[in-house]
Write a protein that holds these residues in place. Structure first.
Motif, PDB file in Angstrom:
ATOM      1  N   ILE A  50      77.771  49.623  15.233  1.00 21.81           N
ATOM      2  CA  ILE A  50      77.947  48.208  14.886  1.00 21.81           C
ATOM      3  C   ILE A  50      76.808  47.700  14.002  1.00 21.81           C
ATOM      4  O   ILE A  50      77.069  47.090  12.960  1.00 21.81           O
ATOM      5  CB  ILE A  50      78.161  47.346  16.144  1.00 21.81           C
ATOM      6  N   PRO A  51      75.538  47.965  14.343  1.00 21.15           N
ATOM      7  CA  PRO A  51      74.492  47.509  13.426  1.00 21.15           C
ATOM      8  C   PRO A  51      74.540  48.214  12.066  1.00 21.15           C
ATOM      9  O   PRO A  51      74.190  47.616  11.039  1.00 21.15           O
ATOM     10  CB  PRO A  51      73.187  47.804  14.157  1.00 21.15           C
ATOM     11  N   ALA A  52      75.001  49.456  12.031  1.00 24.62           N
ATOM     12  CA  ALA A  52      75.078  50.191  10.767  1.00 24.62           C
ATOM     13  C   ALA A  52      76.046  49.544   9.782  1.00 24.62           C
ATOM     14  O   ALA A  52      75.890  49.702   8.564  1.00 24.62           O
ATOM     15  CB  ALA A  52      75.491  51.642  11.026  1.00 24.62           C
ATOM     16  N   LEU A  53      77.026  48.806  10.274  1.00 18.48           N
ATOM     17  CA  LEU A  53      77.950  48.099   9.394  1.00 18.48           C
ATOM     18  C   LEU A  53      77.205  47.187   8.427  1.00 18.48           C
ATOM     19  O   LEU A  53      77.673  46.926   7.316  1.00 18.48           O
ATOM     20  CB  LEU A  53      78.949  47.268  10.216  1.00 18.48           C
ATOM     21  N   TYR A  54      76.042  46.706   8.866  1.00 16.22           N
ATOM     22  CA  TYR A  54      75.250  45.757   8.083  1.00 16.22           C
ATOM     23  C   TYR A  54      73.893  46.332   7.673  1.00 16.22           C
ATOM     24  O   TYR A  54      72.993  45.580   7.291  1.00 16.22           O
ATOM     25  CB  TYR A  54      75.054  44.468   8.885  1.00 16.22           C
ATOM     26  N   VAL A 112      91.179  51.056  12.266  1.00 18.23           N
ATOM     27  CA  VAL A 112      91.275  51.304  10.823  1.00 18.23           C
ATOM     28  C   VAL A 112      90.050  50.799  10.050  1.00 18.23           C
ATOM     29  O   VAL A 112      89.399  51.575   9.350  1.00 18.23           O
ATOM     30  CB  VAL A 112      92.564  50.665  10.246  1.00 18.23           C
ATOM     31  N   VAL A 113      89.722  49.522  10.166  1.00 21.35           N
ATOM     32  CA  VAL A 113      88.698  48.927   9.308  1.00 21.35           C
ATOM     33  C   VAL A 113      87.300  49.477   9.601  1.00 21.35           C
ATOM     34  O   VAL A 113      86.570  49.851   8.677  1.00 21.35           O
ATOM     35  CB  VAL A 113      88.711  47.383   9.418  1.00 21.35           C
ATOM     36  N   MET A 114      86.894  49.534  10.857  1.00 24.15           N
ATOM     37  CA  MET A 114      85.537  49.967  11.183  1.00 24.15           C
ATOM     38  C   MET A 114      85.226  51.389  10.696  1.00 24.15           C
ATOM     39  O   MET A 114      84.182  51.599  10.079  1.00 24.15           O
ATOM     40  CB  MET A 114      85.239  49.836  12.674  1.00 24.15           C
ATOM     41  N   PRO A 115      86.095  52.383  10.917  1.00 22.11           N
ATOM     42  CA  PRO A 115      85.751  53.714  10.413  1.00 22.11           C
ATOM     43  C   PRO A 115      85.639  53.776   8.882  1.00 22.11           C
ATOM     44  O   PRO A 115      84.773  54.465   8.343  1.00 22.11           O
ATOM     45  CB  PRO A 115      86.863  54.618  10.925  1.00 22.11           C
ATOM     46  N   ILE A 116      86.493  53.034   8.188  1.00 23.72           N
ATOM     47  CA  ILE A 116      86.412  53.002   6.727  1.00 23.72           C
ATOM     48  C   ILE A 116      85.104  52.345   6.292  1.00 23.72           C
ATOM     49  O   ILE A 116      84.403  52.846   5.404  1.00 23.72           O
ATOM     50  CB  ILE A 116      87.636  52.268   6.122  1.00 23.72           C
ATOM     51  N   TRP A 117      84.756  51.235   6.926  1.00 22.63           N
ATOM     52  CA  TRP A 117      83.523  50.514   6.596  1.00 22.63           C
ATOM     53  C   TRP A 117      82.300  51.402   6.854  1.00 22.63           C
ATOM     54  O   TRP A 117      81.389  51.473   6.029  1.00 22.63           O
ATOM     55  CB  TRP A 117      83.479  49.238   7.422  1.00 22.63           C
ATOM     56  N   ALA A 126      80.411  58.400  11.248  1.00 21.66           N
ATOM     57  CA  ALA A 126      81.610  57.581  11.088  1.00 21.66           C
ATOM     58  C   ALA A 126      82.817  58.334  11.620  1.00 21.66           C
ATOM     59  O   ALA A 126      83.044  59.485  11.259  1.00 21.66           O
ATOM     60  CB  ALA A 126      81.814  57.219   9.626  1.00 21.66           C
ATOM     61  N   PRO A 127      83.592  57.672  12.486  1.00 18.37           N
ATOM     62  CA  PRO A 127      84.788  58.343  13.005  1.00 18.37           C
ATOM     63  C   PRO A 127      85.877  58.426  11.940  1.00 18.37           C
ATOM     64  O   PRO A 127      85.853  57.701  10.947  1.00 18.37           O
ATOM     65  CB  PRO A 127      85.223  57.434  14.164  1.00 18.37           C
ATOM     66  N   ALA A 128      86.810  59.316  12.175  1.00 18.54           N
ATOM     67  CA  ALA A 128      87.945  59.462  11.267  1.00 18.54           C
ATOM     68  C   ALA A 128      88.925  58.305  11.483  1.00 18.54           C
ATOM     69  O   ALA A 128      88.926  57.639  12.512  1.00 18.54           O
ATOM     70  CB  ALA A 128      88.650  60.788  11.530  1.00 18.54           C
ATOM     71  N   VAL A 129      89.762  58.091  10.484  1.00 19.83           N
ATOM     72  CA  VAL A 129      90.842  57.102  10.586  1.00 19.83           C
ATOM     73  C   VAL A 129      92.107  57.860  10.943  1.00 19.83           C
ATOM     74  O   VAL A 129      92.404  58.863  10.304  1.00 19.83           O
ATOM     75  CB  VAL A 129      91.033  56.355   9.251  1.00 19.83           C
ATOM     76  N   PRO A 130      92.829  57.490  11.952  1.00 20.85           N
ATOM     77  CA  PRO A 130      92.610  56.369  12.860  1.00 20.85           C
ATOM     78  C   PRO A 130      91.584  56.718  13.941  1.00 20.85           C
ATOM     79  O   PRO A 130      91.524  57.852  14.416  1.00 20.85           O
ATOM     80  CB  PRO A 130      93.983  56.144  13.480  1.00 20.85           C
ATOM     81  N   ASN A 131      90.828  55.712  14.329  1.00 18.55           N
ATOM     82  CA  ASN A 131      89.801  55.863  15.354  1.00 18.55           C
ATOM     83  C   ASN A 131      90.371  55.336  16.675  1.00 18.55           C
ATOM     84  O   ASN A 131      90.097  54.210  17.071  1.00 18.55           O
ATOM     85  CB  ASN A 131      88.543  55.093  14.945  1.00 18.55           C
ATOM     86  N   VAL A 132      91.159  56.144  17.338  1.00 18.27           N
ATOM     87  CA  VAL A 132      91.810  55.725  18.574  1.00 18.27           C
ATOM     88  C   VAL A 132      90.944  56.162  19.753  1.00 18.27           C
ATOM     89  O   VAL A 132      90.777  57.357  19.992  1.00 18.27           O
ATOM     90  CB  VAL A 132      93.231  56.328  18.696  1.00 18.27           C
TER      91      VAL A 132
END
Length: 155
Positions: A50-54, A112-117, A126-132
């Motif tokens: 989560i912090p890595a997103l920013y 979807v959005v978080m793994p791409i971001w 970073a997890p793969a999409v889809p990150n289920v």
């Protein structure tokens, strides 16, 4: 021609918040519950992803960002309820709507959005999409349930 104006009033026993305020408070409450669950079940997400997103690091940054996301998503929830005229629908209905909203947020943002971001910002895990992930689904469902109940109580 006369027109009727309805105004909201607050008295000492029943103070209602505006929908956006109720959504903000409900979103913060739901995000705190979800963050506590995450701290116990998947601390790496809270401390790293989560912090890595920013471009940040650490659990405190992760907690602050997660709660901020919850507040913003709470306002979106309130806006959707106002737009569909479901503002004051009772605690059970609010909880059910919140639960459904939490699951939709999970399906779109976490899956979807978080793994791409995370891939875009170069996060190495970073997890793969889809990150289920079941823990994420349960956490987002808890977020939505708390949000919906809090919203119904406050609005």
């Amino acid at each position: 021609m006369a027109s009727e104006v309805t105004t909201r009033t607050a008295d000492r026993t029943k103070t209602r918040l505006e929908p956006w305020q109720a959504g903000t408070v409900g979103g913060i409450a739901g995000a705190i519950v979800f963050s506590a669950m995450m701290a116990m079940q998947t601390p790496g997400v809270l401390e790293g992803a989560i912090p890595a997103l920013y471009g940040l690091e650490g659990g405190f940054a992760g907690m602050v960002l997660h709660v901020a996301h919850g507040a913003v998503l709470g306002v979106v929830f309130a806006a959707l309820l106002v737009a569909t005229d479901r503002r004051s629908s009772g605690i059970a209905t609010g909880g059910a709507l919140g639960l459904g909203y939490g699951i939709v947020v999970w399906a779109v943002l976490a899956v979807v959005v978080m793994p791409i971001w995370l891939s875009t910002v170069g996060f190495p895990m970073a997890p793969a999409v889809p990150n289920v992930a079941i823990e994420s689904l349960v956490g987002h469902a808890a977020y939505g349930l708390v949000l919906g109940v809090a919203y119904a109580l406050l609005e």
